[in-house]
Write a protein that holds these residues in place. Structure first.
Motif, PDB file in Angstrom:
ATOM      1  N   UNK A  52      -7.193 -49.662  38.292  1.00 48.56           N
ATOM      2  CA  UNK A  52      -7.071 -49.075  38.307  1.00 48.56           C
ATOM      3  C   UNK A  52      -5.501 -48.708  38.359  1.00 48.56           C
ATOM      4  N   UNK A  53      -4.844 -47.746  38.716  1.00 42.19           N
ATOM      5  CA  UNK A  53      -3.942 -46.616  38.233  1.00 42.19           C
ATOM      6  C   UNK A  53      -2.984 -46.904  39.415  1.00 42.19           C
ATOM      7  N   UNK A  54      -2.312 -47.459  39.372  1.00 43.23           N
ATOM      8  CA  UNK A  54      -1.690 -48.486  40.208  1.00 43.23           C
ATOM      9  C   UNK A  54      -0.908 -46.140  40.895  1.00 43.23           C
ATOM     10  N   UNK A  55       0.001 -45.732  40.220  1.00 43.29           N
ATOM     11  CA  UNK A  55       0.647 -45.176  40.692  1.00 43.29           C
ATOM     12  C   UNK A  55      -0.001 -43.713  41.282  1.00 43.29           C
ATOM     13  N   UNK A  56      -1.431 -43.839  40.856  1.00 42.33           N
ATOM     14  CA  UNK A  56      -2.098 -42.531  41.575  1.00 42.33           C
ATOM     15  C   UNK A  56      -2.216 -43.363  42.383  1.00 42.33           C
ATOM     16  N   UNK A  57      -2.236 -44.675  43.787  1.00 43.67           N
ATOM     17  CA  UNK A  57      -1.879 -44.482  44.484  1.00 43.67           C
ATOM     18  C   UNK A  57      -1.010 -44.008  45.421  1.00 43.67           C
ATOM     19  N   UNK A  58      -0.293 -44.982  45.249  1.00 42.25           N
ATOM     20  CA  UNK A  58       1.231 -45.305  45.056  1.00 42.25           C
ATOM     21  C   UNK A  58       1.338 -43.496  45.679  1.00 42.25           C
ATOM     22  N   UNK A  59       1.528 -42.606  44.449  1.00 43.45           N
ATOM     23  CA  UNK A  59       1.529 -41.303  45.169  1.00 43.45           C
ATOM     24  C   UNK A  59       1.081 -41.092  46.233  1.00 43.45           C
ATOM     25  N   UNK A  60      -0.638 -41.057  46.855  1.00 43.29           N
ATOM     26  CA  UNK A  60      -1.241 -40.428  47.335  1.00 43.29           C
ATOM     27  C   UNK A  60      -1.188 -41.265  48.598  1.00 43.29           C
ATOM     28  N   UNK A  61      -0.277 -42.683  48.570  1.00 42.25           N
ATOM     29  CA  UNK A  61      -0.386 -43.266  49.977  1.00 42.25           C
ATOM     30  C   UNK A  61       1.322 -42.861  50.279  1.00 42.25           C
ATOM     31  N   UNK A  62       1.726 -42.038  49.480  1.00 41.80           N
ATOM     32  CA  UNK A  62       3.148 -41.236  49.748  1.00 41.80           C
ATOM     33  C   UNK A  62       3.007 -40.267  49.915  1.00 41.80           C
ATOM     34  N   UNK A  63       1.937 -40.180  49.641  1.00 37.45           N
ATOM     35  CA  UNK A  63       1.917 -38.389  50.561  1.00 37.45           C
ATOM     36  C   UNK A  63       0.985 -38.681  51.803  1.00 37.45           C
ATOM     37  N   UNK A  64       0.238 -39.310  52.176  1.00 35.15           N
ATOM     38  CA  UNK A  64      -0.439 -39.835  53.479  1.00 35.15           C
ATOM     39  C   UNK A  64       0.480 -40.177  54.599  1.00 35.15           C
TER      40      UNK A  64
END
Length: 361
Positions: free
Chosen positions: A128-140
């Motif tokens: 999966x696209x880890x950039x998506x996960x990284x951005x969403x985790x950063x927002x959380x």
């Protein structure tokens, strides 16, 4: 209408839609039979969640998994927002905050972990696209820090007077951050959020107009049935031996996110893990960065008094650990079934603790 009848013939699960009018009518006919209404509302939410999943997948086929995940998260969170607004108007601020914290933890741990497990059991390894996960985790993480500050100021410094204006200012900042994140992921850097998976829908997607109409109609029905569920779940839970803390953080959160979970699990099984990650983490980030701040702002209008972002320490700790677990497990951009097991174990620890040792009000 012909397409709707065809879908019902090919999917026996949709015959459970008969429980939707039964649950809505039962609220007026048997308002005191809370356990029955609880069971009827659960049976009604299941087929509605299946319909929402099918419609969202059809939209995602044409818009991409990033937009599809955002759309599903938004429509799924509409249910939580309607429930929270009802509780807010009644002045039940503890219930509102419990539903917010429970939704964040459930979406981040249970939905994401179960999607990794389901996808991993069918596919040896998924990307999966880890950039998506990284951005969403950063927002959380950003949202969790914003929720920590009012609680820290109130409990450590004892400055209760500053809590409310601080919460108001933080709410505006969080909504601004969420809006800028949408601009970043859907406009200025949308190429970085392209899907990394290789799966495709196994069924022919619905026409876009039919899918959008279905999304709108099903979202309204889920909101109506969810009100029946919430009004009956507390007394039904006592009858079934569940603690209030367990009900608020686990039962209400899981049932409220049933539509999103159906889509996330189905997408993971079809090797479309980007859609699953987008729904799970996107929904949690949207609740923390948009739904919670909006409720603070709206409380000035419809609430008996303004609501703050001051949460009790246990809720803050669980949201912070959930955010750290999601960031750690999604950092590599790859997943297998055991990764899902580890995330689910963290959620199980929280659930068991809340079931046996509910926190004091």
């Amino acid at each position: 209408m012909d397409r709707a009848l065809t879908e019902m013939r090919t999917s026996p699960l949709l015959w459970l839609l008969v429980f939707v009018p039964v649950a809505l009518a039962g609220e007026r006919l048997w308002p005191e039979r809370h356990t029955l209404l609880f069971l009827l509302s659960v049976l009604a939410i299941v087929p509605l969640a299946a319909l929402l999943s099918r419609a969202t997948e059809s939209v995602a086929e044409r818009t991409g998994d990033a937009v599809g995940g955002l759309l599903n998260a938004t429509l799924g969170n509409l249910t939580e927002l309607v429930i929270a607004l009802t509780a807010l108007q009644a002045g039940q601020y503890l219930l509102v905050k419990a539903s917010i914290a429970g939704a964040v933890v459930t979406n981040t741990l249970f939905m994401l972990g179960a999607a990794f497990l389901i996808g991993g059991l069918k596919h040896h390894e998924q990307e999966f696209n880890r950039i998506t996960a990284r951005v969403q985790s950063g927002l959380l993480f950003l949202a969790t820090m914003a929720l920590l500050v009012p609680s820290f100021v109130a409990q450590v410094d004892g400055r209760q007077a500053v809590t409310q204006p601080l919460s108001l200012g933080l709410s505006v900042l969080l909504i601004l951050a969420y809006g800028l994140s949408l601009l970043f992921s859907l406009r200025t850097h949308k190429e970085a959020f392209a899907s990394a998976g290789h799966g495709k829908a196994e069924e022919e997607p619905w026409p876009i107009r039919f899918a959008l109409v279905t999304l709108a109609l099903v979202t309204v029905l889920i909101a109506l049935v969810s009100e029946v569920f919430v009004s009956s779940v507390q007394i039904a839970a006592e009858t079934l031996g569940m603690s209030p803390a367990f009900v608020g953080f686990v039962v209400v959160a899981i049932v409220g996110a049933a539509a999103e979970m159906t889509t996330a699990f189905s997408a993971a099984a079809k090797d479309r893990l980007d859609l699953s990650v987008g729904i799970a983490l996107g929904s949690a980030a949207q609740i923390a960065l948009f739904v919670a701040p909006v409720l603070v702002l709206v409380s000035y209008v419809i609430g008996p008094q303004p609501m703050s972002l001051q949460f009790w320490p246990g809720a803050i700790v669980m949201m912070l650990i959930a955010t750290m677990a999601a960031a750690l497990m999604t950092n590599g951009g790859r997943s297998a079934w055991f990764v899902g097991v580890m995330i689910l174990m963290v959620y199980a620890i929280f659930a068991l603790t809340l079931f046996l040792l509910p926190p004091a009000p």
